[in-house]
Design a protein around this motif. Sequence first.
Motif: not given
Length: 164
Positions: A97-121
């Motif tokens: 548990g603890g603090p987390y940055a949380a971002m909603p996502f809707f897309g395909t498995s091919a698109q989720v990598a770009d969403a992770w890259a944006w959030l993490l960088s």
Amino acid sequence: MTVVAQAEPKVRVIERRSTRVAYLRHTGAYGDATSRFWTGTVVPWMLGQRLMGRPRFGISHDDPSLTVPSKCRYDACIEIEDGYQPPEPARVATIPGGPYAAMPFFGTSAQVADAWAWLLSDWLRTSRLQQDFRPCFEHYPIDTRYDPATGAFSCELCVAVALV
């Protein structure tokens, strides 16, 4: 960014409780392979264990830009109650548990990598927060959406954070 429902993804910092999970591990490339792992292995296992209708999590343990795809580790997790001991090959873990940055996502498995890259960088760099030692994960609540025609799904991308 086109992989989430809104043009500018909305990230919020939330407090998550520790969560006990049963998990099955996939070793190999992320993306479509993890989707096939969920549908071909995890969901049938959940049905057999009567674990449907529970929150789920996906934990990618390796950075695919640093780890060869065949060595990337992914845990498909299902929330379980205290005392439940799943049969092999499943294992039990606790998502801290603890603090987390949380971002909603809707897309395909091919698109989720770009969403992770944006959030993490992009987002993390300007947030005045830093990633900490706890794992990042995708949270699939009970009401997660999935479109079998397109393969699009909804989840919440969660990054463990601490103040800088």
